[in-house]
Every structure is written in C-alpha cells, then in structure tokens.
Design an enzyme around this catalytic site. Structure first.
Site, PDB file in Angstrom:
ATOM      1  N   ASP A  41       0.865  -1.189   0.000  1.00  0.00           N
ATOM      2  CA  ASP A  41       0.000   0.000   0.000  1.00  0.00           C
ATOM      3  C   ASP A  41       0.897   1.233   0.000  1.00  0.00           C
ATOM      4  OD1 ASP A  41      -3.216   0.407   1.268  1.00  0.00           O
ATOM      5  OD2 ASP A  41      -1.904   2.123   0.925  1.00  0.00           O
ATOM      6  N   LEU A  43      -0.136   4.151   0.976  1.00  0.00           N
ATOM      7  CA  LEU A  43      -0.676   5.009   2.045  1.00  0.00           C
ATOM      8  C   LEU A  43      -1.128   6.371   1.520  1.00  0.00           C
ATOM      9  CD1 LEU A  43       1.720   4.090   5.026  1.00  0.00           C
ATOM     10  CD2 LEU A  43      -0.530   3.145   4.482  1.00  0.00           C
ATOM     11  N   PHE A  82      -7.282  -4.079  -4.070  1.00  0.00           N
ATOM     12  CA  PHE A  82      -8.256  -3.091  -3.578  1.00  0.00           C
ATOM     13  C   PHE A  82      -7.856  -1.657  -3.914  1.00  0.00           C
ATOM     14  CE2 PHE A  82      -8.690  -6.602  -0.482  1.00  0.00           C
ATOM     15  CZ  PHE A  82     -10.060  -6.774  -0.472  1.00  0.00           C
ATOM     16  N   ALA A  83      -6.584  -1.454  -4.326  1.00  0.00           N
ATOM     17  CA  ALA A  83      -6.069  -0.085  -4.399  1.00  0.00           C
ATOM     18  C   ALA A  83      -6.609   0.657  -5.609  1.00  0.00           C
ATOM     19  CB  ALA A  83      -4.546  -0.119  -4.464  1.00  0.00           C
ATOM     20  N   THR A 126     -17.154  -2.348  -9.426  1.00  0.00           N
ATOM     21  CA  THR A 126     -18.143  -1.411  -8.870  1.00  0.00           C
ATOM     22  C   THR A 126     -19.436  -1.399  -9.676  1.00  0.00           C
ATOM     23  OG1 THR A 126     -18.590   0.965  -8.621  1.00  0.00           O
ATOM     24  CG2 THR A 126     -16.959   0.374 -10.246  1.00  0.00           C
ATOM     25  N   TYR A 150     -14.197   7.130 -13.491  1.00  0.00           N
ATOM     26  CA  TYR A 150     -14.055   6.106 -12.455  1.00  0.00           C
ATOM     27  C   TYR A 150     -14.669   4.784 -12.927  1.00  0.00           C
ATOM     28  CZ  TYR A 150     -15.198   3.381  -8.320  1.00  0.00           C
ATOM     29  OH  TYR A 150     -15.358   2.341  -7.424  1.00  0.00           O
ATOM     30  N   PHE A 217     -28.663  15.324  -1.261  1.00  0.00           N
ATOM     31  CA  PHE A 217     -28.523  15.758  -2.652  1.00  0.00           C
ATOM     32  C   PHE A 217     -29.755  15.360  -3.471  1.00  0.00           C
ATOM     33  CE2 PHE A 217     -23.799  14.944  -1.757  1.00  0.00           C
ATOM     34  CZ  PHE A 217     -23.585  16.263  -1.336  1.00  0.00           C
ATOM     35  N   ASP A 294     -25.827  11.030 -10.198  1.00  0.00           N
ATOM     36  CA  ASP A 294     -26.447  10.073  -9.262  1.00  0.00           C
ATOM     37  C   ASP A 294     -27.719   9.466  -9.864  1.00  0.00           C
ATOM     38  OD1 ASP A 294     -24.838   9.977  -7.010  1.00  0.00           O
ATOM     39  OD2 ASP A 294     -25.845  11.642  -6.013  1.00  0.00           O
TER      40      ASP A 294
HETATM   41  N1  UDP Z   1     -25.695  11.567  -0.518  1.00  0.00           N
HETATM   42  C1  UDP Z   1     -26.263  12.668   0.074  1.00  0.00           C
HETATM   43  N2  UDP Z   1     -25.489  13.472   0.844  1.00  0.00           N
HETATM   44  C2  UDP Z   1     -24.164  13.246   1.052  1.00  0.00           C
HETATM   45  C3  UDP Z   1     -23.576  12.102   0.446  1.00  0.00           C
HETATM   46  C4  UDP Z   1     -24.374  11.291  -0.336  1.00  0.00           C
HETATM   47  O1  UDP Z   1     -27.467  12.921  -0.086  1.00  0.00           O
HETATM   48  O2  UDP Z   1     -23.497  14.026   1.743  1.00  0.00           O
HETATM   49  C5  UDP Z   1     -26.522  10.662  -1.336  1.00  0.00           C
HETATM   50  C6  UDP Z   1     -26.018  10.478  -2.763  1.00  0.00           C
HETATM   51  O3  UDP Z   1     -26.571  11.453  -3.597  1.00  0.00           O
HETATM   52  C7  UDP Z   1     -26.499   9.069  -3.075  1.00  0.00           C
HETATM   53  C8  UDP Z   1     -26.477   8.363  -1.727  1.00  0.00           C
HETATM   54  O4  UDP Z   1     -26.463   9.395  -0.733  1.00  0.00           O
HETATM   55  O5  UDP Z   1     -27.827   9.107  -3.518  1.00  0.00           O
HETATM   56  C9  UDP Z   1     -25.246   7.499  -1.530  1.00  0.00           C
HETATM   57  O6  UDP Z   1     -24.100   8.277  -1.863  1.00  0.00           O
HETATM   58  P1  UDP Z   1     -22.633   7.805  -1.517  1.00  0.00           P
HETATM   59  O7  UDP Z   1     -21.729   8.942  -1.913  1.00  0.00           O
HETATM   60  O8  UDP Z   1     -22.576   7.351  -0.093  1.00  0.00           O
HETATM   61  O9  UDP Z   1     -22.404   6.540  -2.426  1.00  0.00           O
HETATM   62  P2  UDP Z   1     -22.552   6.351  -4.027  1.00  0.00           P
HETATM   63  O10 UDP Z   1     -23.968   5.886  -4.255  1.00  0.00           O
HETATM   64  O11 UDP Z   1     -22.251   7.661  -4.674  1.00  0.00           O
HETATM   65  O12 UDP Z   1     -21.554   5.286  -4.327  1.00  0.00           O
END
Ligand code: UDP
Length: 337
Positions: A41, A43, A82-83, A126, A150, A217, A294
């Site tokens: 790792d 770090l 995992f990195a 992912t 990503y 969000f 999202d």
């Molecule tokens: N989310 C939120 N506020 C935050 C972080 C995330 O409302 O501060 C929401 C985000 O829009 C998503 C869900 O929570 O719908 C999960 O987000 P997270 O970033 O934890 O994981 P992701 O789904 O992006 O992998």
C-alpha cells in the site's frame, strides 16, 4: 463462519491496498483465518494503523521493479487488488490520475503477475460500470455503459482481465460492490476517507459532532420519498465474498464476475432516520440540489454470487450496518476529541 477456504490449508496472498477501507477489513478477516499475507500500500489514502498484521510493504503498485522483487521473494497463490481511487466527481475533473492509478497501474500489476506465473486475481469492481440503470435490480447481464472516468476505468480493467484469461490463463473474479458500508463489528477499524464523501460516515460525523450539518442531494427523484435509493452492503459481507471468491478460483479455476449487494434498497431519508435512531441524535440536514451523475435507484441482483460463490450476506439490515459504523466513529473520534 466456517467456509471452504478456511477448512483447507492456509493460502499465501498478496493484498494490494490493504490499508484502505475494504482492504483493511479483508486483512483482519484473512489474519483471523490464519492465511499468510503480504500487504502492499502506498498510504496515499489508507492508514498504516488500519493494517492489523501481516507483512506490510510501503510502496506503489505502479512500481514494476518493486512488484518483481516482491513476486521473486514470495510464491503467492492469489492477488487481491483493492487499491484504486474511488471518487466519481474527482474522476471527472482529473481523469489522468484515475486512468493512471486504476487502469495503468492495475495492468502493471497483471503483467508482473504474468511474469511471475501467479494465476489468480480478485478485483474490486463497482456498480458504476453499469452507468444509468436501464432496469432494477441490476444483474450481471445489465448493459455496461459507465458514465464517468471512475466507472470506465473499472470496466476497462474487467475487459482486460477477460483478454488476459484467454491469452495467458490468468483467472480472475471481479466483484462489483454496490454501496460498501459499515465497519468491523469489534470497532477496531472502519471507514476513514479524507475528504469523506459517503452518506453514512458523513451523517455519523454530524452525530458525533465532528461536522455541523449534512446535505441531502436531491429530493425530487422518482422514488417514494423523492431521495435516492441505494443498496448498502456491509464491509464484512464483502470480505466474506472475497473469501468465497478465493475458494471459487481455486476449486473451479474459472473466471467470474459478480454483483454484490443485499438486494434491498434504502433511500437517503431512510438512512438519515436509521442514523438518528441508532445514535439517538437529531441531525441538522440541508436539502440541496441533485449531485450530478447520481442515478435514482441502484440495487443489486446478487443471485449469481449467491449461487456460484455460495455467498450470502449476514448483515442485511441497515440498522446493523449503521450500528457498527457508529461504534467505530465513537471509539476513534469521540474519544480522541
Ligand atoms: N448523498 C447525500 N449526501 C451526502 C452524500 C451522499 O445525499 O453528503 C446521497 C447520494 O446522492 C447518493 C447516496 O447518498 O444518492 C449514496 O451516496 P454515496 O456517496 O454514499 O455513495 P454512491 O452511491 O455515490 O456510491
């Protein structure tokens, strides 16, 4: 849990990124099962004190000479990788470092494995490889149209792995995590991202007083309460899936790709309610605009993993996930404050 790997002899494993969130839990899990492990790792985002044992090497997976030295000194049965960088938004702004680390460095690792004759590989993939879902829950047949660097970097590695299997017989299991969450039930290790972007740890930071308020969000999604729905999977269940994947590779000598989630979706509002009830603290929340990229709903169909890996999540309730994460937040950050 008695599983097939643990019933058989101990394995010699190289864990890349074992100081990070999921990697450190995996290290603890493998040490408990008495496997022999080496951790590499750099770090950059992980923590040395999260690595609870094994042979730790501070170095970069992009360093081919270092990899060749490590492979010449050890005879590994498998490598678990995992990195990677994991922030979607950052990947849009800095695709160069995402492709360098997640794609180029991974290929560097695969080439070093090939040269050393190490033939088994487990890769952290992912749900982001699927992009905007065209149906839900998402199974392995779902189209792969990642919508950010990503997700694309992870999908490219999956494709490279297919080619390396055909050409070189390198067998791999790609595990597509949905929303990894929770922490070691003992509270020793947990999630520590800097900056933190994930919903549950952010809410827990508000509960512990490390952060004043959190943001939701978007409240206008086509879901029952208007907030996004995600499939939160406990980090220890993800570790169990890796253990099962090691057994699958060894017993079948076949590659596989599996979606990993509980199959249960929870909305952001439900997560907030659960965090408030577990911690006993009302949270200050701002309701703000949607975060770009999202999807409304991301839920896994993990039928294939259940069948082929003989894996099933033990912690399928949100409450346990939040309780374990809260235990870590309390023991590490409230005490230190
Ligand atoms: N989310 C939120 N506020 C935050 C972080 C995330 O409302 O501060 C929401 C985000 O829009 C998503 C869900 O929570 O719908 C999960 O987000 P997270 O970033 O934890 O994981 P992701 O789904 O992006 O992998």
């Amino acid at each position: 849990m008695q599983d097939k790997v643990e019933q058989k002899s101990s394995m010699n494993l190289l864990i890349i990124g074992g100081a990070g969130y999921i990697g450190s839990h995996m290290v603890k899990r493998l040490l408990a099962a008495e496997h022999s492990i080496t951790i590499l790792d750099n770090l950059s985002t992980g923590y040395r004190d999260a690595v609870l044992g094994g042979n730790f090497i501070h170095g970069d997976v992009g360093n081919r000479t270092l990899l060749d030295n490590i492979f010449s000194e050890h005879k590994f049965d498998a490598v678990i990788h995992f990195a990677s960088y994991i922030q979607v938004g950052e990947s849009v702004k800095k695709p160069d470092i995402y492709y360098q680390n997640n794609l180029t460095n991974t290929q560097n690792l695969l080439n070093a494995m090939n040269a050393a004759g190490v033939k088994q590989f487990i890769f952290s993939s992912t749900a982001a490889i699927f992009g905007e879902p065209s149906y839900t829950p998402i199974d392995e047949a779902h189209p792969k149209f990642p919508i950010n660097p990503y997700g694309r970097s992870k999908w490219m590695v999956e494709q490279i792995l297919e080619d390396y299997d055909h050409a070189y017989g390198l067998k791999s299991v790609c595990l597509r995590y949905f929303n990894a969450a929770g922490a070691d039930p003992d509270g020793q290790i947990g999630e520590r991202h800097e900056p933190e972007t994930h919903l549950i740890p952010i809410l827990l930071q508000v509960a512990s007083g490390r952060r004043e308020r959190a943001s939701v969000f978007g409240t206008d999604y086509p879901t029952p309460d208007g907030t996004c729905i995600r499939d939160y999977i406990h980090v220890m269940d993800l570790c169990d899936a890796h253990i099962a994947a090691l057994g699958y590779l060894r017993d079948s000598n076949r590659s596989g790709r599996f979606n990993l989630g509980n199959g249960n979706g929870f909305s952001v509002a439900q997560v907030i309610g659960t965090v408030e009830s577990v911690t006993g603290k009302p949270l200050l929340i701002d309701y703000v605009e949607r975060r770009p990229g999202d999807p409304a709903i991301l839920v896994a169909d993990a039928t294939l993993a259940r069948k082929m890996l003989r894996w099933s999540p033990q912690y399928d309730g949100l409450e346990t996930i939040v309780r374990h994460a809260w235990k870590f937040e309390q023991s590490h950050f409230i005490r230190a404050a």
